[in-house]
Design a protein around this motif. Sequence first.
Motif, PDB file in Angstrom:
ATOM      1  N   UNK A  86      19.466  -2.208  -4.297  1.00  0.00           N
ATOM      2  CA  UNK A  86      18.859  -3.386  -3.663  1.00  0.00           C
ATOM      3  C   UNK A  86      17.438  -3.106  -3.171  1.00  0.00           C
ATOM      4  N   UNK A  87      16.991  -1.863  -3.335  1.00  0.00           N
ATOM      5  CA  UNK A  87      15.708  -1.485  -2.724  1.00  0.00           C
ATOM      6  C   UNK A  87      14.552  -2.381  -3.184  1.00  0.00           C
ATOM      7  N   UNK A  88      14.394  -2.508  -4.504  1.00  0.00           N
ATOM      8  CA  UNK A  88      13.249  -3.276  -5.024  1.00  0.00           C
ATOM      9  C   UNK A  88      13.263  -4.709  -4.502  1.00  0.00           C
ATOM     10  N   UNK A 129      14.706  -5.902  -1.876  1.00  0.00           N
ATOM     11  CA  UNK A 129      14.452  -6.052  -0.434  1.00  0.00           C
ATOM     12  C   UNK A 129      12.972  -5.840  -0.121  1.00  0.00           C
ATOM     13  N   UNK A 130      12.327  -4.926  -0.853  1.00  0.00           N
ATOM     14  CA  UNK A 130      10.878  -4.755  -0.651  1.00  0.00           C
ATOM     15  C   UNK A 130      10.146  -6.049  -1.009  1.00  0.00           C
ATOM     16  N   UNK A 131      10.528  -6.605  -2.161  1.00  0.00           N
ATOM     17  CA  UNK A 131       9.824  -7.808  -2.617  1.00  0.00           C
ATOM     18  C   UNK A 131      10.082  -9.000  -1.693  1.00  0.00           C
ATOM     19  N   UNK A 164      10.586  -8.775   1.477  1.00  0.00           N
ATOM     20  CA  UNK A 164       9.756  -8.516   2.651  1.00  0.00           C
ATOM     21  C   UNK A 164       8.294  -8.866   2.359  1.00  0.00           C
ATOM     22  N   UNK A 165       7.870  -8.474   1.165  1.00  0.00           N
ATOM     23  CA  UNK A 165       6.479  -8.734   0.772  1.00  0.00           C
ATOM     24  C   UNK A 165       6.212 -10.241   0.714  1.00  0.00           C
ATOM     25  N   UNK A 167       6.068 -11.704   4.115  1.00  0.00           N
ATOM     26  CA  UNK A 167       4.775 -11.398   4.744  1.00  0.00           C
ATOM     27  C   UNK A 167       3.717 -12.376   4.260  1.00  0.00           C
ATOM     28  N   UNK A 168       3.737 -12.604   2.943  1.00  0.00           N
ATOM     29  CA  UNK A 168       2.750 -13.500   2.363  1.00  0.00           C
ATOM     30  C   UNK A 168       2.900 -14.898   2.943  1.00  0.00           C
ATOM     31  N   UNK A 201      11.607  -1.414  12.792  1.00  0.00           N
ATOM     32  CA  UNK A 201      10.467  -0.691  12.237  1.00  0.00           C
ATOM     33  C   UNK A 201       9.171  -1.115  12.908  1.00  0.00           C
ATOM     34  N   UNK A 202       8.343  -0.154  13.163  1.00  0.00           N
ATOM     35  CA  UNK A 202       7.051  -0.437  13.771  1.00  0.00           C
ATOM     36  C   UNK A 202       6.178  -1.163  12.747  1.00  0.00           C
ATOM     37  N   UNK A 223       2.992  -2.401  10.644  1.00  0.00           N
ATOM     38  CA  UNK A 223       1.788  -1.648  10.273  1.00  0.00           C
ATOM     39  C   UNK A 223       0.663  -1.799  11.281  1.00  0.00           C
ATOM     40  N   UNK A 241       0.717  -1.643  14.274  1.00  0.00           N
ATOM     41  CA  UNK A 241       0.861  -0.759  15.437  1.00  0.00           C
ATOM     42  C   UNK A 241       0.904   0.712  15.061  1.00  0.00           C
ATOM     43  N   UNK A 242       0.852   0.977  13.771  1.00  0.00           N
ATOM     44  CA  UNK A 242       1.087   2.356  13.349  1.00  0.00           C
ATOM     45  C   UNK A 242       0.038   3.339  13.857  1.00  0.00           C
TER      46      UNK A 242
END
Lengths: 286, 198
Positions: A53-55, A57-59, A61-62, A65-66, A233-234, A236, A238-239
């Motif tokens: 499921x990684x890909x 879930x990344x997409x 999230x992306x 964000x957009x 997760x922090x 970006x 705030x990183x």
Amino acid sequence: MKREDLSGYIDGELSDAQRIQVERALTDEDAEKLQTYKQITESVSEAPKPPQSFTSSVMQYVIQQTESVNNVPIKHKHTFARFVPVAAGLVLVVGIALFANSFLFGNDKSANAPQLPPEYATANTSESDYESSLDKGIVTGAGTEEGASFDYANAGSSTDEYSTDSVADEPKPVAPQATSVPEAAPAEAATPADDAKTDTPESPAAAAPAPPANIEIADANAQFYAIIYVTGELPPALSSYPLEPSERGDAELQIPREVADELAALGYETVSVNPDSETALVIYSK
Amino acid sequence: MTHEEEMVIIAKVLAGEHNAYEQLVLAHQDKIYGLALKLLHNAQDAEDIAQEVFVKAFTGLQAYRGEARFSVWLYRMTYNMCIDRTRRAKRAPLQMPHAEEVEFDIKDPSLTPEELLLQRETRDAIERGLQTLPQNQREILILREVTGMSYADIAATLGIGEGTVKSRISRARDALVEYLKRDGTISRAKRHKRGKGE
């Protein structure tokens, strides 16, 4: 042959001349070592693949964000339960201050001063760190899980403006659909009654319209522009800021108000405090 | 994927074709996740970091100028975020992974059961040996072995000289070889080879 040359040899980091030199000087022991080096490379470089499921879930999230960047205003996620201790603690402090004021300075309104509702009187005051930076100002706004309609600005100044009897009866308030913090708009919360204005005429926060947010606590004397709760997760943004562990076991960091606005726009839970302050506080927990 | 192909995809993403980013994720996710897993020794943390790397790369894609390979850019981010997380969590020295946590087996069907066992023992011994290395040697060796980055790229990532990279990698390998000798792994492998008549 240098010791590093053997390692550079299997990594392909030698020039042609160096490589030929290594091959010519190679002893049996070196050859064995090279064999072990290769085993090390194979072993260390082997790794399992990420979950299937990684890909996606990344997409996901992306894309989220957009969308969150493109859609203005942004609908914030509100978890009012998290603000109940803060709000209740602030009410308690303000209440105590007003009572103390009445007793110490013989305020004749004390006879009519409203009593704090029991749920506020027994509230968790664990946010005392922040109360200390907030306890001098006027507090406006509402928003508790119980749906209490409590005009903090007028508490202790006029019984007409004060109401707690709707705590149990009124429906729960709809969470404010806050827009990003910097985009100031007339705020419903920042409508102090005349009495409150008289009490603190110098308070710009009480008079100026505050931007809508999850909770508005107008306090011109408060240290922070806003308090933002970040979990997981922090982000970006705030990183690059150092996290300072707090006594409560979570972590805190101070950020410029621009970054606070950015986080508010991303939907992080935000308590707007002092619109004049340049610094915001992030409370971070895993 | 070549650098040129990467740049074409990046241009598409920047032009608003966000779904094209999936190709970059697919091309690099194994190594990014693998690197994070090797550095953090925790599957969930590795997944979190890998995800964060891709999201961070996406949001910061405007800043990527294409001077280094996109993969190197991702490796740098991964390495830095892993080290940052390790420091924050004060997890140093890293613990050995829990057997179930990062269990994986890449079986070569041509190997006999005995060879598979030997391969597994060797891998476990190398893993144990890695944990005995000084942190700076362990991290640099993992960075090199998992990503295949050049010494120059590693030097740029870590902000150290190329000579230092070369020397640390070599020392790390030599220390591992010594560990495997002491551990008996190398002699077992030799005995096995002799038994097979190699």
